[in-house]
Motif scaffolding. Structure first.
Motif: not given
Length: 398
Positions: A16-31
């Motif tokens: 992901s470009v970039p992986a560390g952006h808050p938007y990109v982090r929110s695309l993963l489902d922690p549950a």
């Protein structure tokens, strides 16, 4: 969303470009019990600055060739302005050579980090035709992409900015603001990045507030500005405008706010005014929706389409104080909502989301519940896009 026969049974490794952006982090489902998607960590451009992801190291043909065995798919979000167009052409050629899919989320049809849009338009002309799958955030943006490039992106709504918490868990407390009789209409100019029309927005805001006060409405303007800005001359003009407006306007200058301080500052507003001269979508709109703060958005781009529901967003023209005054009135007045199929009944009246009220707190709780479900939906939608992209490349290379 179910996938009976996934094209890629192992976790999909996404660069992901970039992986560390808050938007990109929110695309993963922690549950999610079994991770179907993993984001590769951003290689650091400079180890001395571990929080900086730009210029994005993975958006590079040489890096992709060197790490091809570690990547299943490249997903570009932000940061292309770090490179010339020829660099992106080389990335696309390397992906084709390596048989790696390209997914591109069209966040920005105009780049908020640039004044001259010609380089960004060149980047769009490379990435949109080359991508195996396209995503954007709103239907109007998808319409624009389709009209200009003949391809219609998948529309996936912007996820939460504020962490919506865990399913079944207790809602975290969010700031609702300090209650008061005055209607506080504010604009956060932050560091005056290139797409922020600082002095123009403040001038329009102050004129709109003056017009509303002339009718007897208890309206106040609040202008928020970082101490360190990109355009000191514009900051000086903003200071003078607020000073000349008198006691109905206040200016807050401070160091860059952390997330908690920013949420508290926003919560103290009855209406947040977006100061954009150009743009497409807005994370600020999403943050305000999480906090149940109504937004007045200028008629540029598609930010108003992110949350078009009554009471969430109203539009205005950046150079027209009367249109901003009308937007404020629409957002702070009780909203008529037709909650019955009987056309002879009067529509229900729902209070506006005013600062410091229980109604705002209730809206925040409802929004958090919706955001938790949305988090699952957004993750599933991205998984489906990735599987289609992988299937497309597999079919071409079979």
């Amino acid at each position: 969303m179910t996938h009976d026969a996934p094209i890629h049974a192992a976790p999909i490794r996404v660069a992901s470009v970039p992986a560390g952006h808050p938007y990109v982090r929110s695309l993963l489902d922690p549950a999610e019990a079994t991770a179907r998607v993993v984001h590769l960590a951003d290689p650091l451009p400079d180890p001395a600055e571990p929080a900086r992801w730009w210029p994005p190291v993975m958006l590079d043909a040489a890096w992709l060739r060197a790490h091809a065995d570690e990547v299943d798919l490249l997903h570009v979000h932000f940061g292309t302005e770090s490179y010339p167009t020829e660099h992106l052409v080389a990335v696309v050629e390397a992906l084709r050579e390596l048989r790696l899919p390209l997914v591109y989320t069209v966040h920005d049809l105009t780049n908020p980090q640039l004044v001259d849009q010609a380089p960004h338009l060149e980047h769009l002309d490379v990435l949109i035709p080359a991508a195996d799958e396209l995503i954007t955030l709103t239907d109007p943006a998808a319409d624009e992409v389709e009209a200009r490039w003949g391809r219609r992106p998948t529309v996936i709504a912007h996820p939460a900015i504020v962490d919506p918490g865990v399913d079944g868990g207790r809602d975290a407390e969010l700031p609702v603001g300090t209650p008061g009789d005055a209607i506080v209409v504010g604009v956060h100019l932050r560091d005056l990045r290139p797409n922020v029309a600082g002095d123009e927005t403040v001038r329009t805001l102050l004129a709109a507030v003056a017009a509303l006060r002339a009718t007897g409405a208890p309206v106040e303007a609040r202008v928020d500005l970082n101490e360190r800005v990109r355009d000191p001359e514009q900051a000086a003009r903003v200071r003078e405008l607020v000073r000349a407006a008198g006691p109905a306007a206040t200016l807050a200058e401070h160091p860059r706010l952390d997330d908690a301080a920013l949420e508290r500052s926003l919560a103290d507003l009855d209406v947040s005014v977006l100061p954009y001269r150009h743009g497409t979508h807005s994370g600020w709109v999403e943050l305000c929706w999480d906090l149940a703060v109504p937004v007045a958005a200028p008629r540029v781009g598609h930010a108003a389409a992110q949350h078009p529901e009554v009471g969430a967003t109203a539009s205005f023209d950046l150079d027209d104080p009367a249109s901003l005054a009308a937007a404020v009135i629409a957002l702070v007045s009780p909203h008529a909502v037709d909650e019955t199929a009987d056309a002879h009944d009067d529509p229900a009246r729902v209070p506006a989301s005013r600062r410091g009220t229980e109604h705002r707190a209730d809206l925040q709780r409802r929004h958090r519940r919706l955001r938790r479900q949305q988090r699952h939906d957004v993750a599933a939608a991205h998984l489906a896009v990735y599987e289609r992209a992988l299937a497309t490349v597999a079919a071409v290379t079979a």
